[in-house]
Each structure stands twice: as structure tokens, then as C-alpha cells.
Design an enzyme around this catalytic site. Structure first.
Site, PDB file in Angstrom:
ATOM      1  N   HIS A  74       0.855  -1.191   0.000  1.00 33.13           N
ATOM      2  CA  HIS A  74       0.000   0.000   0.000  1.00 33.13           C
ATOM      3  C   HIS A  74       0.890   1.239   0.000  1.00 33.13           C
ATOM      4  O   HIS A  74       1.563   1.533   0.989  1.00 33.13           O
ATOM      5  CB  HIS A  74      -0.921   0.022   1.226  1.00 33.13           C
ATOM      6  CG  HIS A  74      -2.082  -0.924   1.098  1.00 33.13           C
ATOM      7  ND1 HIS A  74      -3.381  -0.563   1.363  1.00 33.13           N
ATOM      8  CD2 HIS A  74      -2.137  -2.218   0.706  1.00 33.13           C
ATOM      9  CE1 HIS A  74      -4.184  -1.604   1.144  1.00 33.13           C
ATOM     10  NE2 HIS A  74      -3.436  -2.608   0.753  1.00 33.13           N
ATOM     11  N   TYR A 205      -8.615   5.690   7.399  1.00 26.18           N
ATOM     12  CA  TYR A 205      -8.670   6.071   8.810  1.00 26.18           C
ATOM     13  C   TYR A 205      -9.664   7.219   8.903  1.00 26.18           C
ATOM     14  O   TYR A 205      -9.389   8.311   8.395  1.00 26.18           O
ATOM     15  CB  TYR A 205      -7.297   6.529   9.304  1.00 26.18           C
ATOM     16  CG  TYR A 205      -6.297   5.409   9.444  1.00 26.18           C
ATOM     17  CD1 TYR A 205      -5.598   4.922   8.349  1.00 26.18           C
ATOM     18  CD2 TYR A 205      -6.042   4.835  10.691  1.00 26.18           C
ATOM     19  CE1 TYR A 205      -4.681   3.888   8.482  1.00 26.18           C
ATOM     20  CE2 TYR A 205      -5.121   3.798  10.835  1.00 26.18           C
ATOM     21  CZ  TYR A 205      -4.450   3.335   9.725  1.00 26.18           C
ATOM     22  OH  TYR A 205      -3.543   2.306   9.863  1.00 26.18           O
ATOM     23  N   PRO A 296      -3.401   0.684  18.783  1.00 21.85           N
ATOM     24  CA  PRO A 296      -3.149   0.186  17.421  1.00 21.85           C
ATOM     25  C   PRO A 296      -3.342   1.212  16.307  1.00 21.85           C
ATOM     26  O   PRO A 296      -3.073   0.911  15.147  1.00 21.85           O
ATOM     27  CB  PRO A 296      -4.147  -0.972  17.280  1.00 21.85           C
ATOM     28  CG  PRO A 296      -5.199  -0.710  18.295  1.00 21.85           C
ATOM     29  CD  PRO A 296      -4.562   0.037  19.407  1.00 21.85           C
ATOM     30  N   LYS A 300       1.772   0.157  14.953  1.00 25.46           N
ATOM     31  CA  LYS A 300       3.192   0.095  15.307  1.00 25.46           C
ATOM     32  C   LYS A 300       3.603  -1.100  16.166  1.00 25.46           C
ATOM     33  O   LYS A 300       4.798  -1.387  16.277  1.00 25.46           O
ATOM     34  CB  LYS A 300       3.594   1.379  16.060  1.00 25.46           C
ATOM     35  CG  LYS A 300       3.640   2.609  15.187  1.00 25.46           C
ATOM     36  CD  LYS A 300       4.888   2.636  14.328  1.00 25.46           C
ATOM     37  CE  LYS A 300       4.776   3.535  13.135  1.00 25.46           C
ATOM     38  NZ  LYS A 300       4.532   2.865  11.859  1.00 25.46           N
ATOM     39  N   TYR A 388       4.410   6.634   9.579  1.00 30.84           N
ATOM     40  CA  TYR A 388       3.529   5.499   9.248  1.00 30.84           C
ATOM     41  C   TYR A 388       4.284   4.396   8.529  1.00 30.84           C
ATOM     42  O   TYR A 388       4.116   3.210   8.839  1.00 30.84           O
ATOM     43  CB  TYR A 388       2.341   5.993   8.403  1.00 30.84           C
ATOM     44  CG  TYR A 388       1.260   4.961   8.270  1.00 30.84           C
ATOM     45  CD1 TYR A 388       0.338   4.750   9.289  1.00 30.84           C
ATOM     46  CD2 TYR A 388       1.172   4.166   7.131  1.00 30.84           C
ATOM     47  CE1 TYR A 388      -0.638   3.777   9.188  1.00 30.84           C
ATOM     48  CE2 TYR A 388       0.202   3.188   7.011  1.00 30.84           C
ATOM     49  CZ  TYR A 388      -0.707   3.002   8.044  1.00 30.84           C
ATOM     50  OH  TYR A 388      -1.677   2.036   7.936  1.00 30.84           O
TER      51      TYR A 388
END
Ligand SMILES: Cc1cc2nc3c(=O)[nH]c(=O)nc-3n(C[C@H](O)[C@H](O)[C@H](O)COP(=O)(O)OP(=O)(O)OC[C@H]3O[C@@H](n4cnc5c(N)ncnc54)[C@H](O)[C@@H]3O)c2cc1C
Length: 397
Positions: A74, A205, A296, A300, A388
Site C-alpha cells: 500500500h 482512517y 493500534p 506500530k 507510518y
């Protein structure tokens, strides 16, 4: 009958397994003691996002065959608030880096199979560690229960407690020198697995309506969805109709419909941040969730566990092969520096995307302004993207 190995590892999660493979590459013998059965280890649904460096490490270790065939790379994620979607181009913002969406239990299946093929008997399942002894001296040992219910003893040169948040390792560091930092959030996540095709090409998100939701994926036919909920909610409080209603409203945007399907797994997890320091006492070392927990939202936890054991494997190799303990002495500080960066990022993502039960309209607007800043500022977008995809692993001396 006592056993002996160079490094005794408690726990067959990501931390323990990656460590065993890294040590084997360095020519160091290890044995993993795992409380649960192999089927339970390989069947527990947890993380799904591998940082750029973790996916690369799997390839470097020759463990990525199935991941490369089945997982998705991704190169972007989507942020959503007030029914607007923002595509964050991770690759463009980080010089070509991306994350790999590959479920934790699939990683574990690959690592267990490869380890047992290379070193049969190097993982003992259904063998819970009960105590460690001698960690302040030169001859530590792990006392465990054998699969047959007898008493086992593993003598080793070093012990690594990679036994998760509820393991026994952390408690072996005397309370007088152990510092613990933590925070429990007033919300949890309801996670569901759904038989359905993908509704969107990347992870979303979202913070909208009654709070956070995450649209993630496991495969072209299985989707992973999360919803902010009350951490005290029993799973039964969330029937399928309520789940689809909430997901529909928290992910709603013009011209798009969430594809529904059969929900075949549900669980509620609490959200917490936790760090224990130091990560070493004598010949005992903590790694992964045994030492720290992140909420979460930043994806990570698994990745941090891998970063810990990469640093630790180098330090153990230097100590065992060259008699140089400097890496072991530095392990706690080196690993914790990266842990705190991940804590910062995970707390930032969590606060930005969740609706606190006591939130005022002012607080909501502040959170939305934070999201808007990511849309407006390339610097803010880059900071999010860099964290990220994963900060670089600590350099080898
Ligand atoms: C719903 C959810 C979603 C998540 N999503 C992400 C994500 O997207 N990305 C990410 O990076 N992280 C994520 N995480 C976090 C991630 O799953 C953990 O951080 C990761 O599993 C930590 O690995 P570990 O090896 O340190 O510990 P664990 O995976 O907890 O493994 C510890 C092992 O030790 C064993 N054990 C415990 N006690 C003993 C004992 N006494 N003797 C022997 N064995 C013992 C346990 O049975 C277990 O198998 C998520 C977690 C959850 C719950």
C-alpha cells in the site's frame, strides 16, 4: 531432563520468532518456549500492517515467499473527516516507501514453519515459562511446564522475555529499578472480519459521527473493519445491524457505498499506551509487547517488536562472538529511543482520530483542524507518512 541453549526465548510471537531467525543467521542457537499450542499461535487475529523496513527484513531473511505472493503493498492511505477523503501518498512523501498489508498470523505461520524446518524442535509449544532464575549471575535458567505437565528447565547464557504484555518476564525485573509509564484510553476498538470484496483500494482512517473507524483489508475476499467503542462493551452489544449502521455513518461520503458481507469474527480490545524501563536486568532482556504497548491506531506494535529484536540480535551476536558487551549495555536506551517515537506517533494518531467521551464541540474542531493541517501542509503530511511507513531502524555500529 534439563535442556541448554545460548539464548532462551519466552514467547512465540513476532518478537520471539524474528529474534530466533536473526540469531540463527548470526550462528547463535536459541530455543523458544511458548505457552499456547501452535494452532492457537497461528490462529490469533491481530496486526496487519508491516512497515517498509519489516517487510524488507522478511525478504532479507528469506521468509517473504508467501508474503510477496499474497500480500498487498500500500503506497497510500486515506484520511476521512466531515465526509471528505484525503489521499496521503506515502510513497511520494517518503521517497518511494510503502507498507505491506499482511496479517500477523500469516507472518507467524511463515516464521514458525521456516524455523522448525531449519531447526526441528527449536520451538516448544504448550510449554509455559513459570519463572526465571539466576539472571543476575552468569548461568540463568527458565523454569517451565512441559506439554505433558512436568517440570522443565532451560539453562542458557541469555534470556529474552518476548512474552507479550501478560507474560512473566517483565515482573522478573525488581520493582525497585523498574519504571512503568502508562495511559489507558476511555475507548476501545471493536474489530470484525467480513467476507466481502474490497470497498476502497487503500486503508481508510476515519473520524466522523460517533468517532473513529478503520477500513482495512486481509485479502480480496476478506475485509478487516474496526470501530471505536466503549472498551467495556461485550461483543454481544454489537449485533451485525448495529455494526453496519455505525460503519455506514462513520465512513459515509458522497458517491460511495460500503460493501457489506458476512461478519464471521468479532472482538473488543482496550486501547492503552505503556512503556517499561529498563529493558534489561542482568542476563534478562525484554522485547516487544512485554516491554511496551501502543494503541493500534499507528499500526506500530508488531513493527516495534521487530525493531527491538533487530537491535538485540546484533548486541547478542557481538557479545557471544566477540566478547563485547557494549551493545547489550546500550540495548535498553537504543530500543527505548525508537519506542518513545512510536509512542508519540501512536498517541498523536489516536487523539486525532478518536472522539473522547467527554469531548466538547471545541475539542472536536481542534481535532478536525489537525486533520485539515495534514491536507494543507506538506510538512505535516510528510511527518505523518514518515512515521507510518516506519522510522529507520537504529544503525549498526
Ligand atoms: C486488534 C489488534 C490490532 C493490531 N494491529 C496492529 C498493526 O496493524 N500493526 C502493528 O504493528 N501492530 C498491531 N497490533 C499489535 C501487535 O499485534 C503486537 O504489538 C504484537 O503481537 C507484539 O508481538 P510480541 O511478540 O511482542 O507479543 P505477542 O504477540 O503478544 O506474543 C507473545 C507470546 O508469548 C506467549 N507467552 C505469554 N506468556 C508466556 C509464558 N509465560 N510462557 C511462554 N509463552 C508465553 C504468548 O502466548 C504469545 O504467543 C495490534 C494488536 C491488536 C490486538
Amino acid at each position: 531432563m534439563p535442556r541448554r541453549t545460548q539464548v532462551g526465548i519466552i514467547g512465540c510471537g513476532p518478537a520471539g520468532l524474528f529474534l530466533a531467525h536473526l540469531l540463527a543467521r548470526a550462528g547463535i542457537d536459541s530455543l523458544i518456549l511458548e505457552a499456547r499450542s501452535r494452532a492457537a499461535v497461528e490462529g490469533t487475529i491481530r496486526a496487519g500492517v508491516l512497515e517498509h523496513g519489516v517487510a524488507a527484513l522478511m525478504q532479507e531473511l528469506g521468509l517473504a515467499g508467501r508474503m510477496l505472493r499474497q500480500a498487498d503493498r500500500h503506497a497510500g492511505i486515506t484520511l476521512q473527516w466531515r465526509s471528505q477523503r484525503l489521499h496521503l501518498d506515502l510513497a511520494a512523501l517518503t521517497g518511494g516507501k510503502a507498507v505491506t498489508v499482511y496479517a500477523q498470523h500469516e507472518v507467524l505461520k511463515d516464521l514458525v514453519a521456516a524455523r522448525l524446518a531449519a531447526a526441528p524442535g527449536s520451538i516448544l509449544f504448550e510449554a509455559p515459562a513459570r519463572a526465571v532464575e539466576g539472571i543476575e549471575g552468569d548461568h540463568p535458567a527458565i523454569l517451565f511446564e512441559t506439554a505433558e505437565g512436568g517440570a522443565g528447565r532451560l539453562d542458557c547464557d541469555h534470556i529474552v522475555a518476548a512474552d507479550g504484555f501478560h507474560g512473566i518476564g517483565r515482573g522478573a525485573i525488581p520493582a525497585s529499578i523498574r519504571q512503568e509509564y502508562g495511559k489507558t484510553y476511555p475507548y476501545g476498538w471493536l474489530g470484525v472480519l467480513v467476507e466481502a470484496p474490497r470497498s476502497w483500494p487503500e486503508l481508510i482512517y476515519a473520524s466522523q459521527g460517533d468517532g473513529f473507524s478503520l477500513l482495512s483489508t486481509r485479502s480480496p475476499t476478506v475485509q478487516r473493519l474496526y470501530l471505536q467503542c466503549d472498551p467495556a462493551d461485550p461483543v454481544e452489544a454489537w449485533d451485525d445491524a448495529r455494526i453496519w449502521r455505525e460503519l455506514g455513518s462513520r465512513l459515509a461520503t458522497d458517491g460511495w457505498t460500503l460493501t457489506q458481507g458476512k461478519i464471521f469474527q468479532k472482538s473488543v480490545i482496550p486501547l492503552r499506551s505503556f512503556v517499561c524501563a529498563p529493558l534489561r536486568h542482568g542476563r534478562l532482556f525484554l522485547a516487544g509487547d512485554a516491554a511496551h504497548i501502543v494503541p493500534p491506531t499507528g499500526a506500530k506494535g508488531l513493527n516495534l517488536a521487530v525493531a527491538d529484536v533487530l537491535v538485540l540480535s546484533r548486541a547478542l551476536s557481538r557479545a557471544i562472538h566477540r566478547g563485547d558487551a557494549s551493545g547489550l549495555d546500550a540495548y535498553s536506551d537504543t530500543a527505548l529511543a525508537r519506542v518513545w517515537q512510536a509512542q508519540r506517533f501512536s498517541a498523536f494518531m489516536t487523539r486525532m482520530l478518536h472522539r473522547d467521551p467527554g469531548e466538547t464541540p471545541f475539542d472536536t474542531r481542534l481535532r478536525e483542524a489537525q486533520l485539515e493541517q495534514i491536507a494543507l501542509s506538506p510538512a505535516a503530511a510528510t511527518a505523518l507518512a514518515e512515521n507510518y511507513v516506519g522510522l529507520p531502524f537504529p544503525a549498526e555500529d
